[in-house]
Design a protein around this motif. Structure first.
Motif, short mmCIF file in Angstrom:
data_model
loop_
_atom_site.label_atom_id
_atom_site.label_comp_id
_atom_site.label_asym_id
_atom_site.label_seq_id
_atom_site.Cartn_x
_atom_site.Cartn_y
_atom_site.Cartn_z
N LEU A 93 31.51 74.36 25.27
CA LEU A 93 31.02 73.78 26.44
C LEU A 93 32.03 72.95 26.98
CD1 LEU A 93 27.58 72.84 25.03
CD2 LEU A 93 27.67 74.28 26.79
N ALA A 94 32.92 72.33 26.25
CA ALA A 94 34.15 71.39 26.90
C ALA A 94 35.09 72.31 27.80
CB ALA A 94 34.87 70.86 25.43
N VAL A 95 35.28 73.56 27.21
CA VAL A 95 36.09 74.44 28.32
C VAL A 95 35.34 74.45 29.52
CG1 VAL A 95 37.16 76.63 28.33
CG2 VAL A 95 37.33 75.40 26.31
N VAL A 96 33.95 74.89 29.36
CA VAL A 96 33.29 75.13 30.79
C VAL A 96 33.32 73.85 31.47
CG1 VAL A 96 30.97 75.67 31.69
CG2 VAL A 96 31.82 76.93 29.53
N VAL A 97 33.13 72.93 30.90
CA VAL A 97 33.12 71.62 31.80
C VAL A 97 34.51 71.28 32.37
CG1 VAL A 97 32.85 68.77 31.49
CG2 VAL A 97 31.12 70.66 30.50
N GLU A 98 35.39 71.47 31.74
CA GLU A 98 36.96 71.31 32.21
C GLU A 98 37.21 72.35 33.31
OE1 GLU A 98 41.35 71.82 30.74
OE2 GLU A 98 40.09 71.46 29.36
N LEU A 99 36.76 73.55 33.33
CA LEU A 99 36.82 74.30 34.32
C LEU A 99 36.07 74.03 35.50
CD1 LEU A 99 36.73 77.88 32.38
CD2 LEU A 99 38.79 76.78 33.66
N LEU A 100 34.75 73.61 35.43
CA LEU A 100 33.91 73.10 36.44
C LEU A 100 34.64 71.97 37.08
CD1 LEU A 100 30.40 73.60 34.87
CD2 LEU A 100 31.57 75.04 36.67
N GLU A 101 35.08 71.04 36.46
CA GLU A 101 35.96 69.81 36.85
C GLU A 101 37.23 70.26 37.73
OE1 GLU A 101 35.23 66.38 36.81
OE2 GLU A 101 33.31 66.95 35.65
N ARG A 102 37.76 71.12 37.58
CA ARG A 102 39.05 71.79 38.16
C ARG A 102 38.53 72.21 39.57
NH1 ARG A 102 42.64 75.14 33.89
NH2 ARG A 102 43.04 73.22 32.29
N THR A 103 37.23 72.89 39.39
CA THR A 103 36.86 73.62 40.66
C THR A 103 36.02 72.61 41.61
OG1 THR A 103 35.02 74.62 39.81
CG2 THR A 103 37.20 75.79 39.79
#
Length: 64
Positions: free
Chosen positions: A44-54
């Motif tokens: 989930l942390a990976v997904v949140v990080e990717l969403l933050e970048r976009t």
């Protein structure tokens, strides 16, 4: 088992940093002892990080 399911349902909110008080402490303690939930938190942390970048910046939003 029902308690585990309830805790797993809180992992997304936990990763977003939106838990506090006793609920935060409960989820932290559970994640510390449960490998499966630690793995889910990592995913989930990976997904949140990717969403933050976009996430669009304010400047990009004004262009729309």
């Amino acid at each position: 088992m029902r308690a585990h399911r309830r805790l797993r349902e809180s992992l997304g909110v936990y990763v977003l940093g939106r838990l506090d008080g006793d609920e935060l402490l409960t989820v932290q303690a559970h994640v510390a002892r449960c490998r499966r939930c630690r793995e889910e938190v990592a995913e989930l942390a990976v997904v949140v990080e990717l969403l933050e970048r976009t996430r669009p910046t304010a400047r990009m939003a004004r262009r729309s």
